[in-house]
Design a protein around this motif. Structure first.
Motif, PDB file in Angstrom:
ATOM      1  N   UNK A 284       0.927  -1.340   0.232  1.00 34.63           N
ATOM      2  CA  UNK A 284       0.105  -0.094  -0.342  1.00 34.63           C
ATOM      3  C   UNK A 284       0.495   1.112  -0.099  1.00 34.63           C
ATOM      4  N   UNK A 285       2.447   1.397   0.920  1.00 33.78           N
ATOM      5  CA  UNK A 285       2.857   2.508   1.108  1.00 33.78           C
ATOM      6  C   UNK A 285       3.585   2.811  -1.031  1.00 33.78           C
ATOM      7  N   UNK A 286       4.233   1.814  -1.531  1.00 31.42           N
ATOM      8  CA  UNK A 286       4.703   2.009  -2.919  1.00 31.42           C
ATOM      9  C   UNK A 286       3.863   2.121  -2.995  1.00 31.42           C
ATOM     10  N   UNK A 287       2.824   1.652  -3.609  1.00 32.22           N
ATOM     11  CA  UNK A 287       1.305   2.127  -4.298  1.00 32.22           C
ATOM     12  C   UNK A 287       1.553   3.547  -4.419  1.00 32.22           C
ATOM     13  N   UNK A 288       0.835   4.074  -2.518  1.00 32.41           N
ATOM     14  CA  UNK A 288       1.059   5.587  -2.327  1.00 32.41           C
ATOM     15  C   UNK A 288       2.799   6.617  -3.409  1.00 32.41           C
ATOM     16  N   UNK A 289       3.183   6.075  -2.842  1.00 33.28           N
ATOM     17  CA  UNK A 289       4.143   6.968  -3.099  1.00 33.28           C
ATOM     18  C   UNK A 289       4.556   6.991  -5.052  1.00 33.28           C
ATOM     19  N   UNK A 290       4.190   5.753  -5.290  1.00 37.18           N
ATOM     20  CA  UNK A 290       4.126   6.055  -7.166  1.00 37.18           C
ATOM     21  C   UNK A 290       3.743   6.900  -7.669  1.00 37.18           C
ATOM     22  N   UNK A 291       1.502   6.969  -6.767  1.00 37.14           N
ATOM     23  CA  UNK A 291       1.056   7.468  -7.247  1.00 37.14           C
ATOM     24  C   UNK A 291       0.716   8.949  -6.382  1.00 37.14           C
ATOM     25  N   UNK A 292       1.881   9.483  -5.745  1.00 35.98           N
ATOM     26  CA  UNK A 292       1.632  10.498  -5.250  1.00 35.98           C
ATOM     27  C   UNK A 292       1.220  12.161  -6.079  1.00 35.98           C
ATOM     28  N   UNK A 293       1.418  12.200  -7.074  1.00 32.95           N
ATOM     29  CA  UNK A 293       1.339  13.221  -7.706  1.00 32.95           C
ATOM     30  C   UNK A 293      -0.771  13.366  -8.431  1.00 32.95           C
ATOM     31  N   UNK A 294      -1.157  12.741  -8.387  1.00 30.67           N
ATOM     32  CA  UNK A 294      -2.962  11.803  -8.149  1.00 30.67           C
ATOM     33  C   UNK A 294      -2.898  13.231  -6.764  1.00 30.67           C
ATOM     34  N   UNK A 295      -2.573  12.971  -5.924  1.00 32.84           N
ATOM     35  CA  UNK A 295      -2.804  14.006  -4.790  1.00 32.84           C
ATOM     36  C   UNK A 295      -3.126  15.255  -4.849  1.00 32.84           C
ATOM     37  N   UNK A 296      -2.045  15.840  -6.446  1.00 31.71           N
ATOM     38  CA  UNK A 296      -2.370  16.863  -6.652  1.00 31.71           C
ATOM     39  C   UNK A 296      -3.894  18.256  -7.259  1.00 31.71           C
ATOM     40  N   UNK A 297      -4.356  16.803  -7.532  1.00 33.35           N
ATOM     41  CA  UNK A 297      -5.944  17.575  -7.841  1.00 33.35           C
ATOM     42  C   UNK A 297      -7.189  17.720  -6.536  1.00 33.35           C
ATOM     43  N   UNK A 298      -6.103  18.128  -5.496  1.00 32.00           N
ATOM     44  CA  UNK A 298      -7.145  17.722  -4.416  1.00 32.00           C
ATOM     45  C   UNK A 298      -7.073  19.570  -3.964  1.00 32.00           C
ATOM     46  N   UNK A 299      -5.764  19.649  -4.505  1.00 32.46           N
ATOM     47  CA  UNK A 299      -5.549  21.686  -4.388  1.00 32.46           C
ATOM     48  C   UNK A 299      -4.870  21.858  -3.198  1.00 32.46           C
ATOM     49  N   UNK A 300      -4.301  21.384  -2.644  1.00 29.67           N
ATOM     50  CA  UNK A 300      -3.241  21.475  -1.629  1.00 29.67           C
ATOM     51  C   UNK A 300      -1.653  21.309  -0.898  1.00 29.67           C
ATOM     52  N   UNK A 301      -0.903  21.214  -0.640  1.00 33.11           N
ATOM     53  CA  UNK A 301      -0.148  21.493  -0.190  1.00 33.11           C
ATOM     54  C   UNK A 301       0.488  19.861  -0.310  1.00 33.11           C
ATOM     55  N   UNK A 302       1.793  19.082  -0.206  1.00 36.07           N
ATOM     56  CA  UNK A 302       1.470  17.451  -0.156  1.00 36.07           C
ATOM     57  C   UNK A 302       2.486  17.561   0.687  1.00 36.07           C
ATOM     58  N   UNK A 303       2.271  16.809   1.914  1.00 40.23           N
ATOM     59  CA  UNK A 303       3.925  16.692   3.206  1.00 40.23           C
ATOM     60  C   UNK A 303       3.972  15.305   2.573  1.00 40.23           C
ATOM     61  N   UNK A 304       4.794  14.363   2.805  1.00 42.48           N
ATOM     62  CA  UNK A 304       5.451  13.126   2.964  1.00 42.48           C
ATOM     63  C   UNK A 304       6.620  12.357   3.671  1.00 42.48           C
ATOM     64  N   UNK A 305       6.112  11.905   4.417  1.00 41.62           N
ATOM     65  CA  UNK A 305       7.461  10.872   5.721  1.00 41.62           C
ATOM     66  C   UNK A 305       7.268  10.185   5.714  1.00 41.62           C
TER      67      UNK A 305
END
Length: 369
Positions: A284-305
């Motif tokens: 799940x974590x690897x899928x999220x890192x691979x697809x991080x750019x999708x989250x820009x569609x929410x219009x908020x800055x992204x924090x990665x921990x």
């Protein structure tokens, strides 16, 4: 895409190019930052599952959007506008943190049991403040101070203890002009920290743990990080399940953003974190890192921990936390390459150096001639 008029469409920027020169109409700028993308992965979801996926060149987007049903068209136009919109800088006391470039948020744990560095500064606020100032001098834009471990199986800490652990160091850092974040899920701790000079709230529960927390953040008018999680620290790694981790995290964060705005928190003060390792298996974590750019569609800055997280150990023969620097840098740069604005890390000097190397490459690519 075929005829999927009842589907919801998601847009993931991809096809990044070195520079936009000579590519007018064929590339778009990602979140007002240093990246331009030439393609979009369009994902159609219906009934909770992906029913179609297509890869479109940026210049083909207007035709696609024009052929959509009116509700789909409106949603698509809104999402694309959010993907390209510049993220305003964070005003944190005396500091302004620009989000048109990647920044580092340094972890400072005032705990006895955090998974990586618990116990180092628990009873030494002076030493903790000195370490934080050194991290800021090394290039960390924000110091994230926490008094409760939220690692898997961690037990809840009484808010009075959490306040006692964090306030002395927050007060020292605030006096020094350092930008400070309070890492907590409790309203009383937020109030005390903000009163002591903290500028930002980082809540691993996305304002769900404490019913007063959203009101505290709204009243303070401060930025807040909403992090995705599944379950509680005590139980989150027991059996995390997702039909589609990337889509489900996106939808969950969207709902939390809407709830925060309804509680009086301005959209431009909300940051989002996919919650790597919080109720997620390695896949799940690897899928999220691979697809991080999708989250820009929410219009908020992204924090990665992702710093020193379990996923890194799992990929490197169960390396202990103190031997996960290489993996931490790799995941950080994977995020930066997809437009992540804030990296929450333990290893500040090394991460800042990696980001500056990446930034040097971008600056050269974006220098005409």
């Amino acid at each position: 895409m075929g005829d999927h008029r009842d589907a919801r469409l998601y847009f993931r920027p991809t096809g990044f190019v070195d520079a936009p020169f000579g590519l007018d109409g064929r590339v778009l700028r990602l979140a007002g930052g240093l990246l331009w993308f030439s393609a979009v992965e369009v994902i159609a979801v219906a009934g909770g599952r992906r029913v179609a996926t297509d890869l479109l060149a940026v210049e083909a987007l207007p035709a696609l959007i024009g052929a959509l049903s009116p509700p789909q068209r409106e949603a698509a136009e809104r999402t694309i506008a959010r993907i390209v919109a510049a993220r305003p800088p964070l005003r944190l006391g005396e500091r302004t943190v620009r989000l048109d470039q990647p920044q580092v948020m340094a972890i400072l744990n005032m705990t006895p049991d955090s998974f990586s560095d618990g116990g180092r500064f628990e009873t030494d606020p002076e030493g903790a403040a000195a370490s934080a100032v050194a991290m800021a001098a090394a290039g960390a834009a924000i110091i994230d101070v926490g008094g409760e471990s939220t690692r898997p199986r961690a037990e809840t800490v009484w808010e009075g203890d959490e306040i006692a652990r964090t306030l002395p160091v927050i007060e020292r850092l605030a006096r020094s002009g350092t930008a400070v974040s309070i890492d907590t899920r409790k309203a009383a701790v937020m109030e005390a920290a903000l009163g002591a000079g903290a500028h930002l709230v980082n809540d691993v529960s996305a304002l769900l743990y404490d019913p007063r927390s959203a009101g505290v953040v709204a009243h303070a008018g401060c930025p807040v990080v909403l992090m995705h999680h599944q379950g509680t620290p005590e139980t989150m790694q027991d059996a995390p399940r997702y039909a589609d981790a990337l889509i489900e995290v996106y939808d969950w964060l969207e709902a939390r953003i809407e709830a925060a705005v309804a509680a009086g928190i301005s959209h431009d003060r909300i940051l989002i974190d996919p919650g790597i390792g919080f109720g997620k298996k390695v896949a799940h974590s690897l899928m999220l890192v691979n697809g991080l750019s999708l989250l820009h569609g929410l219009g908020c800055p992204i924090v990665l921990g992702a710093s020193r997280k379990r996923v890194i150990g799992a990929l490197s023969n169960e390396a202990p936390v103190e031997q996960r620097l290489g993996g931490s840098i790799a995941l950080a740069l994977a995020g930066v390459a997809q437009g992540v604005q804030l990296l929450r890390v333990h290893d500040v000097v090394e991460t800042v150096q990696a980001v500056r190397g990446w930034r040097g490459l971008r600056d050269q690519a974006l220098t005409p001639g």
